[in-house]
Write a protein that holds these residues in place. Structure first.
Motif, PDB file in Angstrom:
ATOM      1  N   VAL A   1       0.818  -1.206   0.000  1.00 56.43           N
ATOM      2  CA  VAL A   1       0.000   0.000   0.000  1.00 56.43           C
ATOM      3  C   VAL A   1       0.857   1.264   0.000  1.00 56.43           C
ATOM      4  O   VAL A   1       2.024   1.239   0.366  1.00 56.43           O
ATOM      5  N   ALA A   2       0.218   2.345  -0.390  1.00 56.71           N
ATOM      6  CA  ALA A   2       0.800   3.689  -0.260  1.00 56.71           C
ATOM      7  C   ALA A   2      -0.120   4.453   0.683  1.00 56.71           C
ATOM      8  O   ALA A   2      -1.233   4.829   0.295  1.00 56.71           O
ATOM      9  N   PRO A   3       0.286   4.628   1.939  1.00 56.07           N
ATOM     10  CA  PRO A   3      -0.564   5.355   2.884  1.00 56.07           C
ATOM     11  C   PRO A   3      -0.822   6.793   2.416  1.00 56.07           C
ATOM     12  O   PRO A   3       0.072   7.457   1.896  1.00 56.07           O
ATOM     13  N   VAL A   4      -2.051   7.245   2.621  1.00 61.76           N
ATOM     14  CA  VAL A   4      -2.441   8.609   2.277  1.00 61.76           C
ATOM     15  C   VAL A   4      -2.490   9.464   3.541  1.00 61.76           C
ATOM     16  O   VAL A   4      -1.973  10.562   3.581  1.00 61.76           O
ATOM     17  N   ARG A   5      -3.131   8.915   4.603  1.00 63.36           N
ATOM     18  CA  ARG A   5      -3.175   9.629   5.885  1.00 63.36           C
ATOM     19  C   ARG A   5      -3.435   8.635   7.018  1.00 63.36           C
ATOM     20  O   ARG A   5      -4.034   7.589   6.813  1.00 63.36           O
ATOM     21  N   VAL A   6      -2.971   9.029   8.177  1.00 56.00           N
ATOM     22  CA  VAL A   6      -3.181   8.254   9.398  1.00 56.00           C
ATOM     23  C   VAL A   6      -3.873   9.181  10.388  1.00 56.00           C
ATOM     24  O   VAL A   6      -3.329  10.228  10.736  1.00 56.00           O
ATOM     25  N   GLN A   7      -5.080   8.791  10.812  1.00 53.00           N
ATOM     26  CA  GLN A   7      -5.817   9.633  11.759  1.00 53.00           C
ATOM     27  C   GLN A   7      -6.958   8.839  12.376  1.00 53.00           C
ATOM     28  O   GLN A   7      -7.472   7.910  11.753  1.00 53.00           O
ATOM     29  N   GLY A   8      -7.308   9.203  13.589  1.00 52.12           N
ATOM     30  CA  GLY A   8      -8.464   8.610  14.245  1.00 52.12           C
ATOM     31  C   GLY A   8      -8.406   7.095  14.384  1.00 52.12           C
ATOM     32  O   GLY A   8      -9.437   6.442  14.267  1.00 52.12           O
ATOM     33  N   GLY A   9      -7.224   6.536  14.569  1.00 51.48           N
ATOM     34  CA  GLY A   9      -7.111   5.092  14.729  1.00 51.48           C
ATOM     35  C   GLY A   9      -7.200   4.305  13.437  1.00 51.48           C
ATOM     36  O   GLY A   9      -7.371   3.089  13.458  1.00 51.48           O
TER      37      GLY A   9
ATOM     38  N   ASP B   1      -4.205   0.633  -2.229  1.00 45.86           N
ATOM     39  CA  ASP B   1      -3.689  -0.710  -2.471  1.00 45.86           C
ATOM     40  C   ASP B   1      -3.067  -0.686  -3.872  1.00 45.86           C
ATOM     41  O   ASP B   1      -3.762  -0.507  -4.873  1.00 45.86           O
ATOM     42  N   LEU B   2      -1.764  -0.834  -3.933  1.00 42.14           N
ATOM     43  CA  LEU B   2      -1.045  -0.654  -5.191  1.00 42.14           C
ATOM     44  C   LEU B   2      -1.231  -1.812  -6.169  1.00 42.14           C
ATOM     45  O   LEU B   2      -1.075  -1.628  -7.377  1.00 42.14           O
ATOM     46  N   ASP B   3      -1.560  -2.986  -5.678  1.00 41.48           N
ATOM     47  CA  ASP B   3      -1.756  -4.137  -6.565  1.00 41.48           C
ATOM     48  C   ASP B   3      -3.198  -4.236  -7.059  1.00 41.48           C
ATOM     49  O   ASP B   3      -3.436  -4.624  -8.190  1.00 41.48           O
ATOM     50  N   ARG B   4      -4.128  -3.875  -6.216  1.00 41.83           N
ATOM     51  CA  ARG B   4      -5.549  -3.953  -6.583  1.00 41.83           C
ATOM     52  C   ARG B   4      -6.078  -2.639  -7.139  1.00 41.83           C
ATOM     53  O   ARG B   4      -7.235  -2.564  -7.558  1.00 41.83           O
TER      54      ARG B   4
END
Length: 71
Positions: A36-44, A50-53
């Motif tokens: 994956v390429a994370p976009v944001r992390v927030q609120g748990g 998903d780079l493959d799908r």
């Protein structure tokens, strides 16, 4: 893996647009590994691409058991 270290890796990857491998445990106990390429992390949660799908997904942080750099 240390949960704090995993979250730090996810946040850094979101800032730098880096790809990561995440290992996720689903509600039934099934283990899934995604690139994956994370976009944001927030609120748990982490919102990632998903780079493959070629789809977006939202993952609860407590479901992530491992994070490693994707080559």
């Amino acid at each position: 893996q240390d949960p704090g270290g995993a979250v730090a890796m996810l946040r850094t990857a979101a800032q730098t647009q880096a790809a990561l491998w995440v290992t996720i445990v689903g509600p039934s106990g099934a283990v899934d590994r995604r690139r994956v390429a994370p976009v944001r992390v927030q609120g748990g949660q982490v919102v990632a691409r998903d780079l493959d799908r070629e789809s977006d997904l939202t993952i609860a942080l407590h479901r992530i058991v491992d994070v490693t750099a994707a080559q």
